[in-house]
Design a protein around this motif. Structure first.
Motif, PDB file in Angstrom:
ATOM      1  N   GLY A  39       0.853  -1.192   0.000  1.00 17.10           N
ATOM      2  CA  GLY A  39       0.000   0.000   0.000  1.00 17.10           C
ATOM      3  C   GLY A  39       0.881   1.232   0.000  1.00 17.10           C
ATOM      4  N   HIS A  55      -5.953   7.655   8.078  1.00 13.43           N
ATOM      5  CA  HIS A  55      -5.014   7.711   9.210  1.00 13.43           C
ATOM      6  C   HIS A  55      -4.016   8.852   9.081  1.00 13.43           C
ATOM      7  N   VAL A 181       0.567   1.099  -5.156  1.00 10.77           N
ATOM      8  CA  VAL A 181      -0.898   1.018  -5.239  1.00 10.77           C
ATOM      9  C   VAL A 181      -1.255  -0.232  -6.029  1.00 10.77           C
ATOM     10  N   ALA A 218      -7.671  -4.659   2.840  1.00 10.89           N
ATOM     11  CA  ALA A 218      -7.942  -3.744   3.968  1.00 10.89           C
ATOM     12  C   ALA A 218      -7.803  -2.338   3.400  1.00 10.89           C
ATOM     13  N   PHE A 222     -11.604   2.716  -0.467  1.00 11.79           N
ATOM     14  CA  PHE A 222     -11.285   2.472  -1.885  1.00 11.79           C
ATOM     15  C   PHE A 222     -11.513   1.021  -2.314  1.00 11.79           C
ATOM     16  N   ARG A 226     -10.926   0.260  -8.448  1.00 12.31           N
ATOM     17  CA  ARG A 226      -9.892  -0.589  -9.054  1.00 12.31           C
ATOM     18  C   ARG A 226     -10.489  -2.000  -9.180  1.00 12.31           C
ATOM     19  N   TYR A 276     -16.676  15.715  18.748  1.00 13.07           N
ATOM     20  CA  TYR A 276     -15.567  15.099  19.485  1.00 13.07           C
ATOM     21  C   TYR A 276     -14.376  16.046  19.406  1.00 13.07           C
ATOM     22  N   CYS A 345     -11.637  13.948   5.569  1.00 18.86           N
ATOM     23  CA  CYS A 345     -11.345  12.529   5.752  1.00 18.86           C
ATOM     24  C   CYS A 345     -12.617  11.775   5.366  1.00 18.86           C
ATOM     25  N   VAL A 346     -12.543  10.472   5.236  1.00 16.25           N
ATOM     26  CA  VAL A 346     -13.725   9.696   4.831  1.00 16.25           C
ATOM     27  C   VAL A 346     -13.904   8.510   5.772  1.00 16.25           C
ATOM     28  N   THR A 347     -15.135   8.316   6.249  1.00 13.98           N
ATOM     29  CA  THR A 347     -15.429   7.118   7.038  1.00 13.98           C
ATOM     30  C   THR A 347     -16.235   6.137   6.183  1.00 13.98           C
ATOM     31  N   GLY A 370     -14.809   0.637   9.105  1.00 19.18           N
ATOM     32  CA  GLY A 370     -14.416   1.153  10.422  1.00 19.18           C
ATOM     33  C   GLY A 370     -15.507   1.964  11.104  1.00 19.18           C
ATOM     34  N   TYR A 373     -14.859   4.292  13.971  1.00 21.99           N
ATOM     35  CA  TYR A 373     -14.454   3.843  15.316  1.00 21.99           C
ATOM     36  C   TYR A 373     -13.160   3.023  15.336  1.00 21.99           C
ATOM     37  N   ALA A 374     -12.591   2.717  14.181  1.00 27.71           N
ATOM     38  CA  ALA A 374     -11.620   1.611  14.140  1.00 27.71           C
ATOM     39  C   ALA A 374     -10.187   1.979  14.511  1.00 27.71           C
TER      40      ALA A 374
END
Ligand SMILES: Cc1cc2nc3c(=O)[nH]c(=O)nc-3n(C[C@H](O)[C@H](O)[C@H](O)COP(=O)(O)OP(=O)(O)OC[C@H]3O[C@@H](n4cnc5c(N)ncnc54)[C@H](O)[C@@H]3O)c2cc1C
Length: 416
Positions: A39, A55, A181, A218, A222, A226, A276, A345-347, A370, A373-374
């Motif tokens: 990755g 992250h 990638v 994982a 995304f 692909r 938060y 960011c994206v959840t 996630g 929460y992950a």
């Protein structure tokens, strides 16, 4: 690893983010197992990349107190291993500054946190408005509100440093970490590779081919883009664009807020006012920032790879940044902001609000969803996914049904 490398991996983990890096660490900890993690690292400039991770930040709240028992358990098991991982890798990522829930004493959220604390034997202290001011003189929680304080084994982690620690631990155990990638995962076309047990060929954008007996995806937001999954399979998930406001503060304000815990704030009369908040953290530019993020209020629903890419490049919703910075400064009245900016960011949200950790075919597995929460729990999620992909079937004490993947619509059977 060269483009013509013919080694065959027992497991190739695609996606070197929070869950993938944890899965690689646990899979490579199994004696005699050859593991590869592939990755891209975080780009310096988001315009130079089309694939991103959730992250790329310095602060994620970590706490054992989650209203959902499964998420709470995954967090507790992960938190228990933080210090050991720090020791093994020499990378510190955990700041146990405590965790505070601010809300109405009669509200559902405060009630569920209290019940959850009781269930998990976590001691929380209930502070009135006056007691909160005494304990945290910089904090103004508002009339009629209470604060629940958990002061043990919680606070925040640096997701960047946690990913670095997980990858270092994996590397120390012999895992090959490849910065690339993945363009496609397909049934291996070469008979020599199949004879050596490699069922799948993982092709990267730079032309590498990684030969693997099993592959774990994982790949977060995304995963459907692909050619990673068998044709026409699309996980049933919502990709939600999130905005955070980063409020730069002076060194002296950061010093004054030294004892500030991570916080969740729920306004009793307005469900949209759910935030938060992370205490002062020194970011890579050397400056201190307070961070605030939202609940569902400003979520942007994204569908295509281009929409996700553009969101990551956007800096978030400017209106959300403005309102959140105001909310934050109302809670911390003495703080003088130096600057304010947003980030995006994206959840990945599943309809069950649980993760998808499942085998798609006998040789291809997934670990995603996630749900926002992950980060704190990624180590146990990675362990769960690693155990599954090593055996090609479920191998964890939590019930498998909870983590079964759902597809967006009925799909033809895979040929992989
Ligand atoms: C604003 C925000 C705040 C959050 N706050 C918290 C919090 O306070 N506490 C908490 O516990 N959680 C929090 N989360 C959630 C947490 O960050 C995510 O749940 C977690 O990062 C998900 O991990 P993941 O491995 O599934 O995805 P990611 O961390 O996104 O990793 C996926 C990886 O896959 C890689 N990838 C994708 N496609 C490919 C490909 N084709 N080839 C190779 N690699 C690929 C990406 O580069 C990326 O590194 C927050 C999330 C957001 C967006």
């Amino acid at each position: 690893m060269s483009a013509s490398d013919s080694r065959v991996y027992d497991v190739c983990v695609v996606g070197a983010g929070m869950i993938g890096s944890a899965a690689a660490r646990h899979a490579s900890g199994t004696a005699g197992t050859r593991v590869c993690l592939v990755g891209p690292g975080e780009p310096k400039d988001r315009m130079s990349r089309t694939i991103f991770g959730a992250h790329y930040d310095e602060g994620r709240i970590t706490r054992a107190l989650d209203p959902d028992p499964t998420w709470a358990l995954l967090a507790q098991r992960s938190i228990r291993r933080y210090r050991d991982l720090e020791r093994k890798t020499g990378i510190n990522f955990f700041n146990d500054v405590g965790f505070l829930v601010i809300g109405s004493p009669d509200g559902d959220y405060v009630r569920s946190v209290r019940e959850n604390a009781r269930r998990h034997d976590v001691t929380v202290q209930t502070l009135s408005r006056a007691q909160t001011r005494k304990t945290f003189p910089f904090l103004e929680i508002g009339e009629g509100m209470v604060a629940l304080l958990d002061s043990r084994n919680c606070g925040h982690v640096s997701p960047r440093r946690l990913v670095a620690a997980l990858q270092t631990a994996a590397h120390l155990q012999g895992c090959d970490v490849v910065d690339d990638v993945v363009a496609s995962v397909e049934r291996h076309p070469a008979s020599w590779a199949r004879a050596a047990g490699a069922t799948l060929a993982v092709r990267t954008e730079t032309g590498r081919v990684i030969h693997a007996k099993r592959v774990l995806l994982a790949t977060g937001a995304f995963t459907a883009f692909r050619r990673l999954l068998p044709p026409s399979l699309r996980p049933d998930v919502r990709l939600n664009g999130q905005t955070v406001a980063l409020v730069e503060i002076s060194e002296s304000d950061a010093d004054r807020l030294q004892r500030m815990p991570s916080m969740i704030y729920r306004h009793p009369a307005d469900v949209g006012r759910w935030f938060y908040i992370l205490p002062p953290i020194r970011y890579p530019d050397g400056k201190f920032y307070l961070k605030i993020g939202h609940g569902s209020r400003w979520e942007a629903l994204l569908h295509t790879e281009e929409e996700v890419r553009d969101w990551y490049r956007s800096g978030g919703n400017p209106e959300a940044v403005r309102v959140m910075a105001e909310e934050l400064l109302a809670l911390l009245p003495g703080v003088k902001p130096v600057s304010v900016h947003g980030d995006a960011c994206v959840t990945v949200k599943t309809p069950t609000e649980q993760l998808y950790v499942d085998m798609v075919t006998p040789s291809l597995g997934v670990a995603l969803g996630g749900n926002g929460y992950a980060a704190k729990s990624c180590d146990e999620i990675g362990r769960m996914a690693a155990k599954m992909i090593l055996k090609g079937r479920w191998d964890h004490d939590l019930p498998r049904d909870q983590f079964g993947i759902r597809w967006a619509e009925s799909q033809p059977k895979s040929k992989l």
